[in-house]
Scaffold this motif. Structure first.
Motif, PDB file in Angstrom:
ATOM      1  N   ALA A 271     -23.779 -20.969  -7.311  1.00  0.00           N
ATOM      2  CA  ALA A 271     -22.506 -20.337  -7.657  1.00  0.00           C
ATOM      3  C   ALA A 271     -21.833 -21.050  -8.828  1.00  0.00           C
ATOM      4  CB  ALA A 271     -21.575 -20.330  -6.448  1.00  0.00           C
ATOM      5  N   ARG A 272     -21.849 -22.383  -8.821  1.00  0.00           N
ATOM      6  CA  ARG A 272     -21.234 -23.133  -9.924  1.00  0.00           C
ATOM      7  C   ARG A 272     -21.967 -22.871 -11.239  1.00  0.00           C
ATOM      8  NH1 ARG A 272     -18.639 -24.068  -5.785  1.00  0.00           N
ATOM      9  NH2 ARG A 272     -18.050 -21.964  -6.441  1.00  0.00           N
ATOM     10  N   ALA A 273     -23.286 -22.735 -11.165  1.00  0.00           N
ATOM     11  CA  ALA A 273     -24.054 -22.449 -12.386  1.00  0.00           C
ATOM     12  C   ALA A 273     -23.670 -21.085 -12.956  1.00  0.00           C
ATOM     13  CB  ALA A 273     -25.556 -22.500 -12.090  1.00  0.00           C
ATOM     14  N   PHE A 274     -23.459 -20.126 -12.069  1.00  0.00           N
ATOM     15  CA  PHE A 274     -23.037 -18.805 -12.525  1.00  0.00           C
ATOM     16  C   PHE A 274     -21.626 -18.865 -13.116  1.00  0.00           C
ATOM     17  CE2 PHE A 274     -21.271 -14.506 -11.338  1.00  0.00           C
ATOM     18  CZ  PHE A 274     -21.911 -13.821 -12.363  1.00  0.00           C
ATOM     19  N   GLU A 275     -20.733 -19.587 -12.458  1.00  0.00           N
ATOM     20  CA  GLU A 275     -19.362 -19.713 -12.944  1.00  0.00           C
ATOM     21  C   GLU A 275     -19.315 -20.369 -14.322  1.00  0.00           C
ATOM     22  OE1 GLU A 275     -17.523 -21.931  -9.842  1.00  0.00           O
ATOM     23  OE2 GLU A 275     -17.679 -20.290  -8.381  1.00  0.00           O
ATOM     24  N   ALA A 276     -20.236 -21.289 -14.567  1.00  0.00           N
ATOM     25  CA  ALA A 276     -20.257 -22.006 -15.841  1.00  0.00           C
ATOM     26  C   ALA A 276     -20.544 -21.094 -17.024  1.00  0.00           C
ATOM     27  CB  ALA A 276     -21.283 -23.133 -15.786  1.00  0.00           C
ATOM     28  N   THR A 277     -21.097 -19.918 -16.766  1.00  0.00           N
ATOM     29  CA  THR A 277     -21.373 -18.985 -17.864  1.00  0.00           C
ATOM     30  C   THR A 277     -20.102 -18.327 -18.375  1.00  0.00           C
ATOM     31  OG1 THR A 277     -21.681 -17.038 -16.440  1.00  0.00           O
ATOM     32  CG2 THR A 277     -23.610 -18.464 -16.804  1.00  0.00           C
ATOM     33  N   GLY A 278     -19.033 -18.373 -17.568  1.00  0.00           N
ATOM     34  CA  GLY A 278     -17.799 -17.734 -17.956  1.00  0.00           C
ATOM     35  C   GLY A 278     -17.758 -16.246 -17.672  1.00  0.00           C
ATOM     36  N   VAL A 279     -18.825 -15.708 -17.093  1.00  0.00           N
ATOM     37  CA  VAL A 279     -18.889 -14.278 -16.781  1.00  0.00           C
ATOM     38  C   VAL A 279     -18.181 -14.017 -15.450  1.00  0.00           C
ATOM     39  CG1 VAL A 279     -20.409 -12.332 -16.294  1.00  0.00           C
ATOM     40  CG2 VAL A 279     -21.040 -14.002 -18.048  1.00  0.00           C
ATOM     41  N   GLU A 280     -17.258 -13.059 -15.451  1.00  0.00           N
ATOM     42  CA  GLU A 280     -16.559 -12.707 -14.218  1.00  0.00           C
ATOM     43  C   GLU A 280     -17.438 -11.807 -13.360  1.00  0.00           C
ATOM     44  OE1 GLU A 280     -12.533 -10.292 -12.721  1.00  0.00           O
ATOM     45  OE2 GLU A 280     -13.359  -9.978 -14.732  1.00  0.00           O
ATOM     46  N   TYR A 281     -17.427 -12.057 -12.059  1.00  0.00           N
ATOM     47  CA  TYR A 281     -18.058 -11.112 -11.144  1.00  0.00           C
ATOM     48  C   TYR A 281     -16.970 -10.234 -10.554  1.00  0.00           C
ATOM     49  CZ  TYR A 281     -19.954  -8.801  -7.161  1.00  0.00           C
ATOM     50  OH  TYR A 281     -20.301  -7.800  -6.285  1.00  0.00           O
ATOM     51  N   PHE A 282     -17.158  -8.914 -10.652  1.00  0.00           N
ATOM     52  CA  PHE A 282     -16.212  -7.984 -10.040  1.00  0.00           C
ATOM     53  C   PHE A 282     -16.955  -6.735  -9.614  1.00  0.00           C
ATOM     54  CE2 PHE A 282     -13.263  -4.329 -10.440  1.00  0.00           C
ATOM     55  CZ  PHE A 282     -12.416  -4.667  -9.397  1.00  0.00           C
ATOM     56  N   ASN A 283     -16.584  -6.239  -8.451  1.00  0.00           N
ATOM     57  CA  ASN A 283     -17.145  -5.004  -7.928  1.00  0.00           C
ATOM     58  C   ASN A 283     -15.994  -4.187  -7.361  1.00  0.00           C
ATOM     59  OD1 ASN A 283     -18.274  -3.212  -5.733  1.00  0.00           O
ATOM     60  ND2 ASN A 283     -20.192  -4.022  -6.540  1.00  0.00           N
ATOM     61  N   THR A 284     -15.780  -2.994  -7.886  1.00  0.00           N
ATOM     62  CA  THR A 284     -14.614  -2.195  -7.517  1.00  0.00           C
ATOM     63  C   THR A 284     -14.468  -2.012  -6.017  1.00  0.00           C
ATOM     64  OG1 THR A 284     -14.721  -0.980  -9.604  1.00  0.00           O
ATOM     65  CG2 THR A 284     -13.467   0.038  -7.814  1.00  0.00           C
ATOM     66  N   PHE A 285     -15.555  -1.709  -5.344  1.00  0.00           N
ATOM     67  CA  PHE A 285     -15.485  -1.423  -3.913  1.00  0.00           C
ATOM     68  C   PHE A 285     -15.967  -2.584  -3.052  1.00  0.00           C
ATOM     69  CE2 PHE A 285     -16.236   2.652  -6.112  1.00  0.00           C
ATOM     70  CZ  PHE A 285     -15.042   3.279  -5.795  1.00  0.00           C
ATOM     71  N   GLY A 286     -16.643  -3.545  -3.643  1.00  0.00           N
ATOM     72  CA  GLY A 286     -17.183  -4.657  -2.867  1.00  0.00           C
ATOM     73  C   GLY A 286     -16.087  -5.527  -2.274  1.00  0.00           C
ATOM     74  N   GLY A 287     -16.148  -5.756  -0.980  1.00  0.00           N
ATOM     75  CA  GLY A 287     -15.177  -6.626  -0.330  1.00  0.00           C
ATOM     76  C   GLY A 287     -13.831  -5.990  -0.094  1.00  0.00           C
ATOM     77  N   SER A 288     -13.751  -4.665  -0.110  1.00  0.00           N
ATOM     78  CA  SER A 288     -12.482  -3.992   0.146  1.00  0.00           C
ATOM     79  C   SER A 288     -12.044  -4.238   1.592  1.00  0.00           C
ATOM     80  CB  SER A 288     -12.619  -2.487  -0.086  1.00  0.00           C
ATOM     81  OG  SER A 288     -13.343  -1.880   0.978  1.00  0.00           O
ATOM     82  N   PRO A 289     -10.749  -4.088   1.891  1.00  0.00           N
ATOM     83  CA  PRO A 289     -10.291  -4.302   3.271  1.00  0.00           C
ATOM     84  C   PRO A 289     -11.030  -3.449   4.297  1.00  0.00           C
ATOM     85  CG  PRO A 289      -8.417  -4.257   1.786  1.00  0.00           C
ATOM     86  CD  PRO A 289      -9.622  -3.868   0.972  1.00  0.00           C
ATOM     87  N   VAL A 290     -11.326  -2.195   3.957  1.00  0.00           N
ATOM     88  CA  VAL A 290     -12.038  -1.330   4.898  1.00  0.00           C
ATOM     89  C   VAL A 290     -13.472  -1.799   5.086  1.00  0.00           C
ATOM     90  CG1 VAL A 290     -12.946   0.997   5.279  1.00  0.00           C
ATOM     91  CG2 VAL A 290     -10.579   0.680   4.526  1.00  0.00           C
ATOM     92  N   SER A 291     -14.153  -2.110   3.986  1.00  0.00           N
ATOM     93  CA  SER A 291     -15.542  -2.557   4.079  1.00  0.00           C
ATOM     94  C   SER A 291     -15.658  -3.814   4.931  1.00  0.00           C
ATOM     95  CB  SER A 291     -16.107  -2.822   2.685  1.00  0.00           C
ATOM     96  OG  SER A 291     -16.222  -1.624   1.950  1.00  0.00           O
ATOM     97  N   CYS A 292     -14.735  -4.749   4.720  1.00  0.00           N
ATOM     98  CA  CYS A 292     -14.791  -5.991   5.487  1.00  0.00           C
ATOM     99  C   CYS A 292     -14.410  -5.773   6.948  1.00  0.00           C
ATOM    100  CB  CYS A 292     -13.907  -7.041   4.836  1.00  0.00           C
ATOM    101  SG  CYS A 292     -14.542  -7.617   3.235  1.00  0.00           S
ATOM    102  N   ALA A 293     -13.501  -4.824   7.201  1.00  0.00           N
ATOM    103  CA  ALA A 293     -13.178  -4.488   8.586  1.00  0.00           C
ATOM    104  C   ALA A 293     -14.399  -3.923   9.304  1.00  0.00           C
ATOM    105  CB  ALA A 293     -12.025  -3.479   8.619  1.00  0.00           C
ATOM    106  N   VAL A 294     -15.142  -3.075   8.588  1.00  0.00           N
ATOM    107  CA  VAL A 294     -16.373  -2.518   9.145  1.00  0.00           C
ATOM    108  C   VAL A 294     -17.389  -3.632   9.398  1.00  0.00           C
ATOM    109  CG1 VAL A 294     -18.390  -1.096   8.610  1.00  0.00           C
ATOM    110  CG2 VAL A 294     -16.092  -0.208   8.201  1.00  0.00           C
ATOM    111  N   GLY A 295     -17.569  -4.509   8.421  1.00  0.00           N
ATOM    112  CA  GLY A 295     -18.518  -5.611   8.574  1.00  0.00           C
ATOM    113  C   GLY A 295     -18.176  -6.491   9.758  1.00  0.00           C
ATOM    114  N   LEU A 296     -16.897  -6.792   9.917  1.00  0.00           N
ATOM    115  CA  LEU A 296     -16.464  -7.602  11.057  1.00  0.00           C
ATOM    116  C   LEU A 296     -16.744  -6.888  12.375  1.00  0.00           C
ATOM    117  CD1 LEU A 296     -13.101  -8.906   9.590  1.00  0.00           C
ATOM    118  CD2 LEU A 296     -14.955 -10.368  10.428  1.00  0.00           C
ATOM    119  N   ALA A 297     -16.531  -5.568  12.401  1.00  0.00           N
ATOM    120  CA  ALA A 297     -16.786  -4.797  13.627  1.00  0.00           C
ATOM    121  C   ALA A 297     -18.262  -4.810  13.984  1.00  0.00           C
ATOM    122  CB  ALA A 297     -16.290  -3.363  13.445  1.00  0.00           C
ATOM    123  N   VAL A 298     -19.137  -4.721  12.986  1.00  0.00           N
ATOM    124  CA  VAL A 298     -20.582  -4.768  13.245  1.00  0.00           C
ATOM    125  C   VAL A 298     -20.956  -6.105  13.880  1.00  0.00           C
ATOM    126  CG1 VAL A 298     -22.864  -4.848  12.154  1.00  0.00           C
ATOM    127  CG2 VAL A 298     -21.205  -3.112  11.451  1.00  0.00           C
TER     128      VAL A 298
END
Length: 470
Positions: A271-298
């Motif tokens: 993770a630190r090696a990736f951060e060192a590139t300066g490239v931001e990681y972003f995913n519009t729907f990844g990790g949304s409150p609903v998605s994580c609620a579903v994951g927790l329920a599973v």
């Protein structure tokens, strides 16, 4: 709900007019229109009930009420992207971390497994895809699949793990002789598209030693086999032993029980090696409150219903039943698996182990007449694959095997003749090889576009390495 009242013929006609032919259907000669699911069952528009033996996406069962409730309740409150603070994403990351080795402590959430083949960069490292397109790139390298039934080193070899690992070492050495560096090794923890393969214990440890020694990282794809499916462990890579920990783990499909959520887990160092590139990681729907609620329920359902232990128990029983069928029917060459991840390898001839492709297709077609959904996999499309929802029961196992027995003895619904083995030349397909992919990453092994996650088996019948220029 009005669309549910449309007849199957009309739905099929609309699909053929509006969707591409590349969007394929199960049972294309007579597709099923599914309108409802519950537990391990699917229902068509006429109300017929089908036993689902292959859906590893609906991991804890189709439309599990607790998972549905979690999504509904969170949807009524908030669903937005992960650039705002929210408890669900950190709670979910914490819960996932508790299932993994301590070293795997950084998480990237996605809305999909970034399926191999949907991006040009992933087509390039997916033999399953590139073999039909532009072919293998110079930075992609292929190594033998650790298949002890049909591969280079089989069950009679004294050390198949070491022998297959040495094949990876040979590929690494060949890459280095060309002045290239190893970037990453990609492999499913239990290769699925390859035909439900169980790598010999110790293989991953030895491969990781060669990969790490060459400066690369080890990527374990758990998309089809994680979350307790293998029974003995929560993650399939743990079957290799407690001393093995991959550098990156990809997870998807079962993670959300059908909801589009996926995840990449990795180490602080990566993770630190990736951060060192300066490239931001972003995913519009990844990790949304609903998605994580579903994951927790599973995760809650897996724990409350003890589905990992259930998979171990029912899977062991199913294996016993299938082994009995193997003793009875010579067309069954091999039964392999663990937990609720099982493959039945059908062959034409015991000596050559030629894939019985047509016979496997016939069995799957006849099982459909019994309202049982099964499919084939493997390069020869001759392996009957069992990856049902985790609530699949002992009664289900008995029912499926009884119908298989009836079909194989010529007593199946509408069958005209008994399935028998015939001696034919060995299949000319390259079914005994696995894939090691290597790709050139201009900025080093930590900067490639492989951050999208795994493809759930789409690598095809081989693990993969990637390389970079010096």
């Amino acid at each position: 709900m009005a669309a549910d009242r449309r007849g199957k013929v009309e739905t099929l006609a609309l699909r053929r007019r509006l969707l591409s032919n590349s969007c394929r259907l199960f049972y294309p000669e007579d597709p099923i229109k599914i309108v409802r699911g519950q537990g391990q069952y699917l229902y068509d528009e006429q109300g017929a009930e089908y036993l689902d033996c292959i859906n590893n996406v609906a991991h804890v069962g189709h439309c599990h009420p607790l998972v549905v409730q979690a999504a509904h309740e969170q949807n009524q409150v908030l669903n937005t992207n992960s650039r705002y603070l929210h408890d669900n994403i950190v709670d979910y990351a914490q819960r996932l971390s508790e299932t993994l080795p301590e070293k795997l402590s950084v998480f990237y959430f996605l809305n999909s497994g970034a399926y191999h083949g949907h991006l040009s960069s992933l087509i390039d490292i997916s033999p399953y895809k590139f073999r039909d397109l532009d072919g293998q790139k110079e930075w992609v390298h292929v190594a033998p699949l650790p298949d002890t039934y049909r591969g280079l080193y089989q069950e009679d070899h004294p050390d198949p793990a070491g022998a297959y690992a040495n094949e990876v070492k040979r590929v690494v050495s060949s890459v280095q002789e060309k002045g290239r560096k190893i970037a990453a090794f990609f492999v499913e923890s239990l290769p699925s598209v390859a035909g439900q393969i169980i790598p010999p214990a110790g293989f991953f440890q030895e491969v990781a030693e060669h990969i790490h020694g060459a400066g690369g990282v080890f990527v374990a794809d758990e998309i089809q086999v994680g979350f307790g499916r293998v029974g003995k462990h929560f993650w399939a890579f743990q079957l290799q032993g407690e001393d093995f920990v991959p550098d990156i783990v990809t997870m998807g499909k079962s993670i959300g029980n059908g909801h589009p959520v996926a995840c990449v887990a990795t180490t602080q160092a990566v993770a630190r090696a990736f951060e060192a590139t300066g490239v931001e990681y972003f995913n519009t729907f990844g990790g949304s409150p609903v998605s994580c609620a579903v994951g927790l329920a599973v995760l809650d359902v897996l724990e409350k219903e003890q589905l990992q232990a259930h998979a171990a128990s029912v899977g062991s029983y199913l294996m016993e039943l299938l082994e009995e069928q193997k003793a009875k029917h010579p067309i069954i060459g091999d039964v392999r698996g663990t937990g609720l991840f099982i493959g039945v390898d059908l062959i034409k001839d015991e000596a050559t182990r030629t894939p019985a492709t047509e016979e496997a297709n016939y069995v799957v077609s006849r099982l459909k007449d019994y309202y049982i959904l099964l499919s084939t996999d493997g390069p020869g499309r001759n392996v009957l694959k069992f990856k049902p929802p985790m609530c699949f029961s002992v009664d289900n196992a008995q029912h499926v095997v009884a119908k298989m027995d009836a079909i194989l003895t010529g007593e199946g619904v509408g069958s005209k003749e008994q399935l028998t083995m015939s001696v034919e030349p060995a299949c000319s397909q390259d079914i005994g090889r696995s894939r090691v992919l290597a790709r050139s990453l201009p900025g080093g092994a930590g900067t490639g576009s492989w951050w999208g996650g795994g493809g759930g088996g789409a690598l095809g019948p081989r693990p993969a390495l990637t390389s970079q220029t010096s």
